[in-house]
Design an enzyme around this catalytic site. Structure first.
Site, PDB file in Angstrom:
ATOM      1  N   GLY C 245      31.828  52.301  39.324  1.00 24.59           N
ATOM      2  CA  GLY C 245      30.910  51.497  38.515  1.00 24.59           C
ATOM      3  C   GLY C 245      31.567  50.222  38.047  1.00 24.59           C
ATOM      4  N   PHE C 246      32.535  50.376  37.161  1.00 23.41           N
ATOM      5  CA  PHE C 246      33.295  49.243  36.626  1.00 23.41           C
ATOM      6  C   PHE C 246      32.388  48.264  35.891  1.00 23.41           C
ATOM      7  CE2 PHE C 246      35.071  50.478  40.848  1.00 23.41           C
ATOM      8  CZ  PHE C 246      36.092  51.281  40.361  1.00 23.41           C
ATOM      9  N   ILE C 471      31.754  58.371  36.305  1.00 23.85           N
ATOM     10  CA  ILE C 471      31.806  57.327  37.335  1.00 23.85           C
ATOM     11  C   ILE C 471      33.181  57.308  38.004  1.00 23.85           C
ATOM     12  CG2 ILE C 471      30.072  55.998  36.104  1.00 23.85           C
ATOM     13  CD1 ILE C 471      32.262  54.093  35.176  1.00 23.85           C
ATOM     14  N   GLY C 472      33.868  58.441  37.885  1.00 26.79           N
ATOM     15  CA  GLY C 472      35.226  58.537  38.432  1.00 26.79           C
ATOM     16  C   GLY C 472      36.250  58.629  37.327  1.00 26.79           C
ATOM     17  N   LEU C 634      43.108  63.245  26.358  1.00 26.52           N
ATOM     18  CA  LEU C 634      42.483  64.545  26.605  1.00 26.52           C
ATOM     19  C   LEU C 634      43.057  65.224  27.844  1.00 26.52           C
ATOM     20  CD1 LEU C 634      38.793  63.545  25.794  1.00 26.52           C
ATOM     21  CD2 LEU C 634      40.193  65.180  24.507  1.00 26.52           C
ATOM     22  N   THR C 638      44.091  62.807  34.600  1.00 28.89           N
ATOM     23  CA  THR C 638      43.008  61.858  34.891  1.00 28.89           C
ATOM     24  C   THR C 638      43.183  60.576  34.086  1.00 28.89           C
ATOM     25  OG1 THR C 638      41.602  62.949  33.246  1.00 28.89           O
ATOM     26  CG2 THR C 638      41.353  63.635  35.542  1.00 28.89           C
ATOM     27  N   GLN C 642      43.376  56.646  35.448  1.00 28.86           N
ATOM     28  CA  GLN C 642      42.575  55.496  35.001  1.00 28.86           C
ATOM     29  C   GLN C 642      43.457  54.274  34.754  1.00 28.86           C
ATOM     30  OE1 GLN C 642      39.826  57.250  31.846  1.00 28.86           O
ATOM     31  NE2 GLN C 642      38.607  55.647  32.745  1.00 28.86           N
ATOM     32  N   GLY C 707      39.042  53.445  29.635  1.00 30.81           N
ATOM     33  CA  GLY C 707      38.512  52.791  30.833  1.00 30.81           C
ATOM     34  C   GLY C 707      38.906  51.338  30.985  1.00 30.81           C
ATOM     35  N   GLU C 708      39.086  50.646  29.892  1.00 35.08           N
ATOM     36  CA  GLU C 708      39.345  49.201  29.966  1.00 35.08           C
ATOM     37  C   GLU C 708      40.801  48.825  29.691  1.00 35.08           C
ATOM     38  OE1 GLU C 708      35.969  48.213  30.410  1.00 35.08           O
ATOM     39  OE2 GLU C 708      35.346  50.158  29.628  1.00 35.08           O
TER      40      GLU C 708
END
Lengths: 338, 199, 744
Positions: C245-246, C471-472, C634, C638, C642, C707-708
């Site tokens: 997505g991004f 979204i991954g 968490l 993963t 990211q 994510g960012e």
């Protein structure tokens, strides 16, 4: 993609016969370029002749000590062929510098010669392009031309030939064997691809109905002093800004014969006998290489976004000839430039 | 009731499927007239017959010659594990193995694969056991969104069969035809190294 | 509550993804499926005078051609087209009328029995336009920029430049050391691997099930309802997996409108898959031209910052993000001023792309800080430490937590920063120039309201449901981890349902807020289940939990157990049996605690090493260390992925990425991933990710989101490393080799 008649050719003569003078017939082998162009509506063949079953998959030594490569030999098979790795390592290296392993597994030797330019305007049917639609004008001359030619351009076209393999074949003085409606002929590699002139729609000097059956390499392979150096905007899987295949025949530090061909800078793999003449009998050092580079680039002309290529090409020539002289050919997997 | 997450039940009764799994002669099924005219002309009607083996099962179909191998898998055989990321040979998401060699299934007409053996991601695991590469990808978190993953895996299987990549540099170079926009590359390289160690 | 949270767990959806079983939007089939192929405009601005569809309709197997002239009824007001995250303005309406607003705009949809026929027929449509002059070049609009609009509500105010502080002009003039520079980031496209797709399945009675590539199934559902005047119960949108997505899937894209139009018009299932070139007619990271001036005193602390930004948006919508606030937030400076202006272009509206605003603005800020460090002759890391602030510099408030110091320290130690020779061109390796650069990163830690439903069975299986997306990012897996710990059951006993608009409400998956939102949402709902069980347990004969309060029990190992005395426990299966039930379901909405007195942010420090061929200018990013402070992690596996992926994005942003537009045509000319370069495997070497310990009490789980943050600062660290290697400062991205080739 418009529909087409799909036919299979059983042998070379059948393939030629199947073209039947139809200018919209196309041979398909690997498909990696043709099918992409068909999806983009750039190529719109009405007849597609599948030649994958023709017996053109052999790589075999010639009586004169050279190598004959069938037109359907996949790029990977050619690059990894023991005789090529041993005697023509520059060709192996050039092939491995191009595309991806998946594409190299599909792409054929003959098809690689017939690759069409990556010029964005050629690919986009919404924009003018003389190569795609003669007479509409060249969008690249005043447009986005970072990837375009600096030598051999015309008012009609400044596209470049995208192949890596062909650059090495050009350097090796290969010949192209073709069969057509009027028989067989052998075309020197230097005469196979064309400059754009006023007919940029013609990439090569193949005549209608002619099919490539083989590429033949002469005995001299520069196996001890060679390199293929490719410079691009990422470290793999990108087309060349400048690429160079170089081979030297040395007597101590003196150059007996030196050859170099460039990719990414012209409508065809670019080689210049005058530049190579500069090398002959000279010491294999940077000064010699720079003089040769200056000769090759004497008529180079940059456009808005690609003028840097003149300087880059000069530096690449010097560096690559140095790699060849030092017998430290560029690795295509280890990205440090030797 | 159908769970919408699994989609409505797929009906492989499309007109193009003549037979699946049946053993039939490999030779092209030529219209009689065509054969008389020329041994090489097939199906002037616009549709062509093809027989190919996918993950060990033979499929005989009559298709539009424009059908790419990728679309044959996804749209005709419901083998949607093979992905369409660019449809132009630029991303590697569609990578499958043809007679053991990795290729981009988007840049080839299915009809040209007459008689070939295709392995897709659905055929990589043997008998319900994950291929060592699949397990290694999970172990090393070698994917995020998962969309490039089947192509990465088929490509990595091809890479291992080639036997050319020994060093991380060589793995990186020979896996560069598979773009991962999530950027899992270091984990992909680690996973391949793990799988190479096991095989 | 511990066990899975904070550990390294493989993705629970991993097997599906490695076997090809994970289904994406184009992979849901339906009987009678038809295929739509989009015809796109070839001009940037004007009107359609005539569309000749006869050639297309003559192709056998073509079902219909839909244009603005024969499309189904659509809403006629902007409000109906406003999705949850739409910017100010008038959203683009696909196939609405004869106006062409950007090159590549969809102007017709050909529907056919096969995709091959649809695409063939689409190429046979002939369009006549009246063209109008267009502008797609930011640099042609510099005299026509507009100021970002004044906010009309608090959510808009988030994106408004901060107020000026002190007397920046005077402070700059009198500063002992000044640096001033103009930095440019071009338009970048998301280039997620999956093509945007909608499979719209028309059900008898007019209901629609839409499989769509999206980061927000309910956003798409509301949008489709608005545009087509449908009821929510008649539109279901699913996206169980999303191929990247991004930010590109935050807003509904035009493929979903076209698929629904065709499905409604033809009353049959229709799939529309964009081609890769068509993906470049969607949103994109806005180009950003920015000027930064920094004044410092000789002690290396800041006296003044001015940061002026211009970004691009469309003619019809006004998209902008917080661009200047990051430089206002990060470093102490008594005098500061910020401005943000917009250039309108005849292009699609720009959009969110990973770390929107920050990736671009912090790039400039952190390059400017590097340049200032050079001017001050102090180490770049030392400069950051001198300017370090423990308080939010915009609102002068403390942070809920800020472990940026630890990022600097641990990142520098892992990288070996202390061995850096400060002089440019001073470090070499085997002939290559070596450069070391660093930069700071910052992003928001946000939590959003979310609703989670959990059904716990007597035998200890739980189904956790929420309309969020994975979204991954690993959302499936962290949801299962939190649920397993909250309910005291094994991870494999948890099943996750997401990506379905019929599930409990979730915001769009963006802004790094889903991990904090959904994890705390699960904890809340699990607590409700626990309370429910406790209520029943208290009614059991001889219950050991008679006087135990709801906060003093936990679920563990299939028991409801006192936290104070582990011997006081009852089996959940017995509790349910006593209550005459075999499962307990709860659905709870969790909203963030209002905590305006503190700032909530994540931080990072990126250290990069580049090697540059001195003669040829070829740059390799040899290694990167990214140290991140983002509260509680968490899932370390993963989470590290990211950050790793963000660093790869940073490599692309620094060295490769640029959407090239021929402004004569107003058309993207590298609309494919052969010529729009993103990093390939060979571009990526050693990346080390460090999570520093950062306890945070902003939410019960202490989660901030990832994510960012991993992207912010990476391009600057690389650009600073290129300077250190070559002595050449490149201020316009990407740093292609031609920009450094002259250094030898």
């Amino acid at each position: 993609m418009i529909n087409f008649q799909y036919v299979q050719a059983t042998d070379v003569a059948d393939a030629v016969r199947q073209t039947d003078g139809d200018p919209r017939a196309r041979f398909v082998a690997g498909g990696t370029n043709l099918i992409d162009l068909m999806k983009m509506e750039v190529e719109q063949p009405t007849r597609v002749i599948d030649i994958t079953r023709l017996p053109l998959r052999q790589v075999e030594p010639t009586p004169s000590g050279g190598l004959r490569i069938g037109a359907l030999v996949p790029n990977t098979d050619l690059a990894y062929h023991p005789l090529v790795e041993e005697r023509y390592p520059v060709l192996s290296s050039a092939i491995m510098a191009g595309a991806s392993q998946q594409l190299r597994n599909m792409a054929s030797t003959g098809g690689n010669l017939l690759q069409r330019t990556r010029c964005a305007y050629f690919y986009d049917v919404a924009t003018p392009c003389n190569k795609r639609t003669p007479g509409t004008g060249c969008s690249a001359i005043e447009g986005l031309n970072r990837g375009h030619a600096i030598l051999g351009t015309s008012q009609a076209c400044i596209a470049v030939h995208p192949s890596d393999m062909c650059v090495a074949m050009m350097m090796l003085d290969a010949t192209v064997h073709v069969t057509g409606p009027t028989g067989d002929r052998v075309v020197p590699f230097a005469d196979f691809h064309r400059l754009p002139g006023d007919a940029p729609q013609r990439d090569t000097n193949l005549n209608p109905g002619e099919i490539i059956t083989a590429v033949e390499l002469p005995p001299k392979g520069f196996a001890s002093h060679h390199t293929y150096l490719k410079i691009r905007d990422r470290l793999s899987y990108a087309f060349a800004l400048v690429a160079i295949a170089a081979g030297l025949d040395l007597d101590g530090d003196t150059i007996k014969e030196g050859r170099f061909a460039l990719g990414g800078i012209a409508h065809k793999p670019w080689r210049d006998p005058k530049a190579e003449a500069v090398l002959r009998g000279q010491p294999a050092n940077a000064a010699t290489f720079t003089r040769a580079a200056d000769v090759l680039l004497r008529d180079a002309r940059g456009y808005k976004y690609n003028t840097f290529k003149i300087d880059l090409a000069r530096r690449c020539i010097v560096r690559a000839l140095g790699q060849a002289a030092r017998a430290t050919p560029q690795s295509q997997s280890h990205k440090k430039i030797a | 009731m159908t769970d919408p997450e699994d989609g409505p039940t797929f009906h492989p009764t499309r007109r193009d499927v003549i037979a699946a799994g049946a053993v039939v002669p490999i030779a092209m099924a030529l219209p009689p007239g065509a054969a008389a005219q020329s041994p090489s002309v097939a199906a002037a009607s616009g549709r062509v017959a093809v027989s190919l083996t996918i993950n060990g099962t033979q499929h005989v179909l009559t298709i539009d010659p424009r059908t790419t191998l990728l679309d044959l898998l996804r749209e005709h055989l419901d083998l949607t594990g093979t992905k369409k990321g660019c449809d132009q040979g630029q991303c590697g998401a569609c990578t499958v193995l043809s007679d053991g060699r990795r290729i981009n299934s988007c840049l080839t007409f299915a009809v040209m694969f007459e008689g070939r053996h295709i392995t897709t991601i659905e055929g990589l695991a043997a008998g319900g056991t994950l291929h060592p590469l699949q397990q290694a990808f999970i172990d090393h978190d070698a994917f995020q969104c998962g969309y490039c993953t089947p192509g990465q895996l088929c490509s990595a299987a091809g890479l291992m069969a080639e036997g050319r990549a020994k060093t991380p540099d060589e793995i990186r170079e020979l896996m560069s035809g598979n773009i991962c926009r999530c950027g899992a590359y270091p984990n992909i390289v680690a996973a391949i190294q793990q799988a190479m160690g096991r095989s | 509550m511990a066990g899975y949270i904070g550990t390294s767990q493989s993705r629970i959806d991993g097997v599906k993804k490695v076997t090809g079983a994970a289904k994406y939007a184009a992979e849901f089939n339906a009987p009678g499926l038809a295929y739509g192929s989009i015809v796109a405009s070839t001009i940037a601005k004007g009107r359609i005078v005539h569309i000749d569809t006869s050639g297309a309709k003559r192709v056998p197997s073509v079902i219909d051609v839909i244009t603005h002239q024969n499309r189904p009824s659509m809403a006629d007001n902007d409000k109906a087209y406003k999705d949850d995250v739409a910017p100010l303005g008038s959203p683009f309406r696909p196939l609405y009328d004869n106006r062409v607003m950007f090159n590549g705009q969809p102007i017709a949809l050909v529907v056919a029995e096969t995709s091959e026929v649809a695409r063939d027929a689409a190429s046979r449509i002939r369009v006549e336009y009246t063209e109008e002059p267009h502008v797609t070049n930011l640099f042609q609009q510099l005299d026509a920029t507009i100021s970002v609009p004044q906010p009309t509500n608090p959510s808009e105010a988030v994106f408004t430049p901060p107020s000026a502080r002190g007397t920046p002009e005077q402070a700059l003039a009198s500063a002992a050391v000044r640096h001033e520079g103009t930095y440019y980031v071009p338009i970048e496209n998301h280039n997620a691997m999956e093509l945007f797709t909608a499979t719209a399945v028309y059900e008898p009675g007019g209901k629609l099930t839409v499989y769509n590539k999206t980061q927000g199934v309910q956003n798409v559902q509301r949008y489709v309802c608005g545009v087509f005047g449908m009821k929510p119960e008649d539109v279901r949108v699913l996206s169980p997996f999303m191929g990247g997505g991004f930010g590109s899937g935050l807003r509904p894209n035009f493929e979903v409108v076209l698929a629904v139009q065709a499905a409604l018009a033809l009353r049959r299932p229709v799939r529309v898959v964009l081609t890769r070139p068509q993906m470049y007619a969607l949103g994109y990271r806005p180009a950003m031209l920015q000027r930064i001036a920094i004044g410092a005193n000789s002690g290396g602390t800041l006296d003044a910052i001015t940061h002026d930004v211009i970004t691009v948006t469309s003619q019809n919508e006004t998209f902008f993000r917080q661009e200047t606030g990051w430089s206002a937030l990060l470093y102490k400076s008594a005098n500061a001023t910020y401005a943000h202006r917009l250039a309108r272009l005849d292009r699609p509206t720009s959009s969110d792309q990973r770390a929107p605003g920050a990736a671009t603005a912090v790039y400039a800020l952190e390059c400017a800080m590097d340049e200032l460090a050079v001017a001050l002759k102090i180490d770049p890391l030392d400069l950051r430490m001198r300017c370090y602030s423990d308080r939010d510099q915009i609102r002068d408030r403390p942070y809920s937590s800020k472990a940026l110091r630890e990022c600097y320290a641990q990142g520098a130690a892992a990288f070996g920063w202390d061995k850096r020779n400060p002089a440019p061109r001073s470090m070499r390796d085997d002939g290559d120039l070596v450069g070391w650069g660093m930069a700071t990163g910052v992003w928001d830690a946000t939590q959003m309201p979310i609703t989670v439903r959990i059904a716990l069975s007597a035998i200890g299986h739980a189904e956790v449901a929420c309309a969020t997306s994975d979204i991954g990012t690993g959302t499936y897996t962290i949801m299962a981890q939190v649920a397993a710990d909250s309910l005291g059951i094994p991870l494999e006993n948890v099943s996750i349902k997401l990506g379905d608009s019929a599930l409990p409400p979730s915001p769009v998956e963006g802004g790094s807020w889903i991990a904090a939102s959904v994890s705390n949402g699960i904890a809340t709902t699990a607590a409700a289940i626990r309370e429910n069980l406790l209520q029943i347990a208290k009614t059991m004969p001889n219950t050991p939990l008679a006087n135990v309060g709801p906060d003093d029990v936990a679920l563990a190992g299939g028991d409801l157990v006192s936290r104070l005395d582990a011997t006081r426990a009852v089996a959940i299966v017995d509790v349910m049996q006593h209550g005459g039930i075999d499962r307990i379901a709860q659905e709870k909405t969790t909203s963030p605690v209002q905590d305006e007195d503190r700032a909530h942010n994540t931080h990072s420090a990126t250290f990069a090493e580049v090697k540059v061929d001195e003669q040829l200018g070829v740059i390799r990013v040899a290694r990167v260390v990214s140290a991140v402070a983002a509260g509680r992690i968490l899932n370390t596996k993963t989470a590290a992925s990211q950050i790793l992926g963000s660093v790869v994005w940073g490599i692309g942003m620094a060295l490769q990425e640029e959407t090239l537009i021929d402004h004569r045509f107003g058309r993207v000319m590298n609309a494919n991933i052969a010529e729009y370069h993103v990093p390939v495997n060979a571009d990526v070497y050693d990346i080390k990710v460090i999570f520093v310990d950062e306890p945070d009490d902003s939410n019960p789980l202490g989660v901030k989101g990832l994510g960012e943050i991993g992207l912010v600062g990476v391009a600057a660290a690389i650009a600073n490393a290129v300077y250190h290697a070559t002595g050449k400062r490149v201020r316009d991205l990407p740093i292609t080799l031609d920009k450094v080739i002259g250094v030898a």
